[in-house]
Design a protein around this motif. Structure first.
Motif, short mmCIF file in Angstrom:
data_model
loop_
_atom_site.label_atom_id
_atom_site.label_comp_id
_atom_site.label_asym_id
_atom_site.label_seq_id
_atom_site.Cartn_x
_atom_site.Cartn_y
_atom_site.Cartn_z
N SER A 1 0.83 -1.07 0.22
CA SER A 1 0.20 -0.04 -0.04
C SER A 1 0.87 1.23 0.11
CB SER A 1 -1.05 0.01 1.12
OG SER A 1 -0.43 -0.05 2.29
N PRO A 2 0.67 2.31 -0.49
CA PRO A 2 1.25 3.71 -0.48
C PRO A 2 1.70 4.30 0.89
CG PRO A 2 -0.95 3.95 -1.60
CD PRO A 2 -0.96 2.57 -1.22
N ASP A 3 2.73 4.65 1.07
CA ASP A 3 3.17 5.39 2.37
C ASP A 3 2.70 6.56 2.18
OD1 ASP A 3 4.12 5.78 4.54
OD2 ASP A 3 6.19 5.60 4.13
N ILE A 4 1.68 7.08 2.52
CA ILE A 4 1.09 8.45 2.36
C ILE A 4 1.99 9.42 3.12
CG2 ILE A 4 -1.03 9.85 2.54
CD1 ILE A 4 -1.08 7.82 0.34
N ILE A 5 2.29 8.92 4.37
CA ILE A 5 2.81 9.93 5.22
C ILE A 5 4.20 10.36 4.71
CG2 ILE A 5 4.12 10.19 7.54
CD1 ILE A 5 1.99 8.02 8.39
N PHE A 6 5.00 9.15 3.96
CA PHE A 6 6.15 9.88 3.53
C PHE A 6 6.05 10.70 2.18
CE2 PHE A 6 9.47 9.36 0.20
CZ PHE A 6 10.66 9.86 1.14
N ILE A 7 4.95 10.41 1.51
CA ILE A 7 4.59 11.22 0.32
C ILE A 7 4.35 12.63 0.77
CG2 ILE A 7 2.94 11.58 -1.55
CD1 ILE A 7 2.79 8.68 -1.49
N PHE A 8 3.61 12.88 1.88
CA PHE A 8 3.51 14.06 2.26
C PHE A 8 4.50 14.77 2.91
CE2 PHE A 8 -1.13 13.31 1.45
CZ PHE A 8 -1.71 14.34 1.28
N VAL A 9 5.32 14.24 3.86
CA VAL A 9 6.61 14.60 4.13
C VAL A 9 7.40 15.20 3.10
CG1 VAL A 9 8.55 14.16 5.57
CG2 VAL A 9 6.15 13.67 6.45
N PHE A 10 7.69 14.42 1.82
CA PHE A 10 8.49 14.70 0.92
C PHE A 10 8.03 15.91 0.28
CE2 PHE A 10 9.89 14.37 -3.40
CZ PHE A 10 11.48 14.02 -3.13
N ASN B 1 8.53 26.22 3.08
CA ASN B 1 9.89 26.60 3.80
C ASN B 1 10.26 25.92 4.74
OD1 ASN B 1 9.53 29.11 2.14
ND2 ASN B 1 8.00 30.01 3.70
N PRO B 2 11.68 26.03 5.20
CA PRO B 2 12.09 25.19 6.24
C PRO B 2 11.66 24.85 7.37
CG PRO B 2 13.91 26.29 5.07
CD PRO B 2 12.71 26.91 4.59
N VAL B 3 11.05 26.00 8.15
CA VAL B 3 10.71 25.88 9.54
C VAL B 3 9.18 25.16 9.44
CG1 VAL B 3 9.74 27.18 11.40
CG2 VAL B 3 11.84 27.72 10.21
N PRO B 4 8.11 25.46 8.54
CA PRO B 4 6.97 24.80 8.55
C PRO B 4 7.20 23.44 8.27
CG PRO B 4 6.65 26.91 7.47
CD PRO B 4 8.20 26.66 7.67
N PHE C 1 6.03 20.13 10.34
CA PHE C 1 5.25 19.11 9.82
C PHE C 1 5.88 17.78 9.76
CE2 PHE C 1 3.69 16.84 6.27
CZ PHE C 1 2.21 16.76 6.26
N SER C 2 7.22 17.77 9.45
CA SER C 2 7.96 16.40 9.52
C SER C 2 7.70 15.72 10.92
CB SER C 2 9.23 16.56 9.17
OG SER C 2 9.34 17.02 7.90
N PHE C 3 7.93 16.63 12.05
CA PHE C 3 7.79 16.13 13.42
C PHE C 3 6.47 15.52 13.71
CE2 PHE C 3 6.59 17.18 17.75
CZ PHE C 3 7.63 16.37 18.54
N PHE C 4 5.53 16.23 13.54
CA PHE C 4 4.05 15.97 13.67
C PHE C 4 3.70 14.70 12.69
CE2 PHE C 4 3.51 20.02 15.61
CZ PHE C 4 3.18 19.63 17.00
N ALA C 5 4.04 14.58 11.43
CA ALA C 5 4.01 13.33 10.72
C ALA C 5 4.85 12.02 11.27
CB ALA C 5 4.42 13.72 9.34
N LEU D 1 12.29 10.79 14.62
CA LEU D 1 13.80 11.08 14.39
C LEU D 1 13.93 10.98 12.90
CD1 LEU D 1 16.56 11.34 15.66
CD2 LEU D 1 16.84 9.24 15.83
N SER D 2 13.54 10.22 12.17
CA SER D 2 13.85 9.89 10.99
C SER D 2 13.45 11.16 9.94
CB SER D 2 13.42 8.62 10.51
OG SER D 2 13.82 7.32 11.20
N PHE D 3 12.16 11.34 10.17
CA PHE D 3 11.56 12.52 9.35
C PHE D 3 12.34 13.74 9.60
CE2 PHE D 3 7.28 10.13 8.78
CZ PHE D 3 7.87 9.55 7.47
N ILE D 4 12.50 14.10 10.84
CA ILE D 4 13.42 15.34 11.36
C ILE D 4 14.56 15.22 10.43
CG2 ILE D 4 14.33 16.56 13.16
CD1 ILE D 4 11.87 16.03 14.73
N LEU D 5 15.51 14.16 10.82
CA LEU D 5 17.01 14.20 9.98
C LEU D 5 16.61 14.48 8.52
CD1 LEU D 5 18.33 11.42 12.07
CD2 LEU D 5 18.92 13.94 12.03
N PHE D 6 15.74 13.45 7.95
CA PHE D 6 15.38 13.62 6.69
C PHE D 6 15.02 15.15 6.18
CE2 PHE D 6 12.14 13.71 3.24
CZ PHE D 6 12.72 13.10 2.32
#
Length: 155
Positions: free
Chosen positions: A25-34, A41-44, A48-52, A69-74
């Protein structure tokens, strides 16, 4: 960004109850984070990556905090290199998306192996980024149309 977050939660819920093909199934969370990291902009985007990531930690069965951790580092990596990578055309955007998706999957797998001692990597994670790119292009088109910046002439 709150509307994008609510849309992400809704589509993740919607696709989680669909019949999946070969446990895919598609990883919708990664799609939206990407999308948020490359088009906002970087701050929002980092917020967004933190809450996702927090939502993904509750959604997936991994060590708590690994997706956050992974999404924030990403997000930090993407915000450092996004000015040097072309994402306007399809081929570079697809390659960047697929490589980023594989890198994140491998990082989360290694992190979970270190923290929890579980190594849960199956064949589906190697095919999933190819499925994700199809859904990413659909969501990218819709989100870019909805959140298009309008340039106004100054008088």
């Amino acid at each position: 960004m709150f509307i994008i977050y609510i849309a992400m939660v809704f589509f993740q819920w919607l696709f989680s109850y669909q019949p999946d093909f070969m446990n895919l199934s598609p990883d919708i969370i990664f799609i939206f984070v990407f999308w948020a990291n490359y088009y906002k902009n970087p701050v929002p985007a980092i917020l967004f990556s933190f809450f996702a990531g927090l939502y993904a930690d509750f959604y997936y069965i991994t060590a708590f905090g690994s997706y956050t951790l992974s999404f924030i580092l990403f997000s930090f990596v993407v915000n450092k290199i996004k000015n040097n990578i072309e994402i306007d055309s399809f081929i570079p955007r697809s390659i960047n998306f697929i490589v980023s998706n594989y890198a994140l999957i491998i990082f989360i797998t290694i992190l979970n192996f270190i923290v929890a001692g579980r190594f849960s990597l199956n064949y589906a994670v190697f095919i999933q980024p190819l499925l994700n790119i199809f859904f990413f292009e659909i969501f990218r088109y819709i989100l870019n149309k909805l959140f298009k910046r309008r340039e106004y002439a100054r008088l």
